[in-house]
Write a protein that holds these residues in place. Sequence first.
Motif, short mmCIF file in Angstrom:
data_model
loop_
_atom_site.label_atom_id
_atom_site.label_comp_id
_atom_site.label_asym_id
_atom_site.label_seq_id
_atom_site.Cartn_x
_atom_site.Cartn_y
_atom_site.Cartn_z
N ALA A 256 -8.53 22.05 32.77
CA ALA A 256 -9.93 21.70 33.04
C ALA A 256 -10.58 21.25 31.74
N VAL A 257 -11.36 20.16 31.82
CA VAL A 257 -11.86 19.53 30.60
C VAL A 257 -13.32 19.13 30.78
N GLN A 258 -14.20 19.70 29.94
CA GLN A 258 -15.60 19.27 29.96
C GLN A 258 -15.97 18.88 28.54
N VAL A 259 -15.71 17.62 28.21
CA VAL A 259 -15.91 17.16 26.82
C VAL A 259 -16.63 15.81 26.81
N GLU A 260 -17.19 15.48 25.64
CA GLU A 260 -17.82 14.18 25.46
C GLU A 260 -16.74 13.10 25.51
N LYS A 261 -17.19 11.89 25.77
CA LYS A 261 -16.26 10.76 25.88
C LYS A 261 -15.63 10.45 24.52
N SER A 262 -14.32 10.38 24.47
CA SER A 262 -13.63 10.02 23.22
C SER A 262 -12.23 9.54 23.57
#
Length: 505
Positions: free
Chosen positions: A57-63
């Motif tokens: 599961a991933v909740q990160v800014e766009k990169s």
Amino acid sequence: MQTIHEQFVQTAEVMQGKTLFERPGQADISFLQMRETVERLAGALTALGVSPGDRVAVQVEKSPEAIALYLATLQVGGIFLPLNTAYTGAEIDYFIGDAAPRLFVCDPAQAEAHSHRAGDALAVETLGAQAEGSLMARAAEATPREDRHPCGPDDRAAILYTSGTTGRSKGAVLTHGNLASNTEALLDCWRFTAEDRLIHALPIFHTHGLFVAANMALVAGSTMIFLTKFDAEQAIDLMERATVLMGVPTFYTRLMKSERLSRETTGGMRLFVSGSAPLLAEDHRAFTDRTGHKILERYGMTETCMIASNLYEGDRIAGAVGMALPGISIRITDRETGAELPQCEIGLIEVKGPNVFEGYWNMPEKTAAEFRPDGFFITGDLGMIGEDGYLRIVGRDKDLVISGGYNVYPKEVEEAIDALPGVLESAVIGLPHPDLGEAVTAVVVPKGDGLEADSIRAALEGTLARFKQPKRVILAEALPRNVMGKVQKAELRKTHADLYAKTMA
Ligand code: MCA
Ligand code: AMP
């Protein structure tokens, strides 16, 4: 079938030092550099205990590194679960509880807020917009992995949560076959090649930005001009160096607000694609008048990836979403009986093909309820196929608001409002909005005196993601109901139709 990861590795072998990510003010990243990052992340995932079938599961800014994490998850046979950065802690609790991931990757700024989640069953790592955080530090130390877990078309690749008309969000399970077949169909339909330079300004936690835009570039060998968010002026500046833009209708209405949008500034562009929400026919025509380009509108859903598209070389009809992609069948059925309807009659849009998801995570009854016995998936959209063979979406059978391309299910917002002190009941509707297409709006009946619209909005902070919160709250004495006692949302939409008419974006 080759998975998206396998296709990316092959493409990187051919493209070598060609730029995959171009970012304003930041160093370019080549296909080979990306492949190395993916291999290192695959090593880090294995070291963190991610095994085939495990959810990441991933909740990160766009990169670019977030895209690398997606590919690395596919490489090790994991199931990628991207989450909207707007989700609050309470929303994340539900997703983590439901999907039971092995690893949760969050923004470094949120590390403390999520530290309580870490334990034997769940590792918590961080990844920031500039690749800072613990995950890339681990990747730098990890032994790169070149081997991959073998995956077939029916193996699970991703879970994307979509809210439902009845309470709990549902995790749509997508297979490697879903992703690979859809990318192949779109590359062909939109003539997308390594020569293309894509302006990528969409979020990467939904189908549109990840499984349409990014997958196409990763597989075709195209350069992505990778932007953290959409800015119309910046997009226009970049058009002389780009060939394709994929966006939601709000991108196009914002572009048309700029005086600089013209035949000259868009002259080098080959293709403008719109989807995720209805593009008004008048906006489609206005864009052509300004630029000479006909926007190519397509239709899809989280559960089905892309279903239909206007034609690249044939007609691109304003107000129509085109024809079924290769290998996909569309039919229109009667809402009451389920019987297939002839051309030009309006009914439920149903779809079948290699693009259609496996089902909802841990929800066999909900899955069964949305499939026909012969395998067609019921989209919940209403439409008709015209004499020209083009599908037109005319409405929704599901109670859903689409705000700037994000889906908001009124039921979820109503439950949050009804739980507030002083609220008797509420009805949440979508009203026409010049920037967002539809704006989430709540009509609330207070229990007594003293309840204020602003306090309702304030009370929802921290409970619901910002884009789900009502832009306006209207206080009312009662809700209009029919003889059966059902709230008449159509009447509310009619009464308040002009609420945002003068709103400036
Ligand atoms: C941001 N805000 C919104 C939205 N986006 N409110 C309602 N609806 C929205 N869509 C709020 C923020 O919380 C903030 O509130 C204020 O608006 C400004 O935020 P900002 O980040 O500056 O907004 P923006 O950058 O202007 O974003 C608007 C946007 C963005 C460009 C339309 O929402 C966007 O990129 N949408 C695309 C969504 C998408 O990818 N959908 C595809 C789903 P405050 O000021 O109060 O703090 S996939 C799908 O639907 C299917 C499969 C398909 O067919 O593609
Ligand atoms: P989501 O569940 O976020 O994947 O959103 C899927 C829904 O977006 C569909 O069921 C449609 O209601 C809507 N949608 C996507 N593309 C279009 C389009 N081109 N025109 C109208 N509605 C669309």
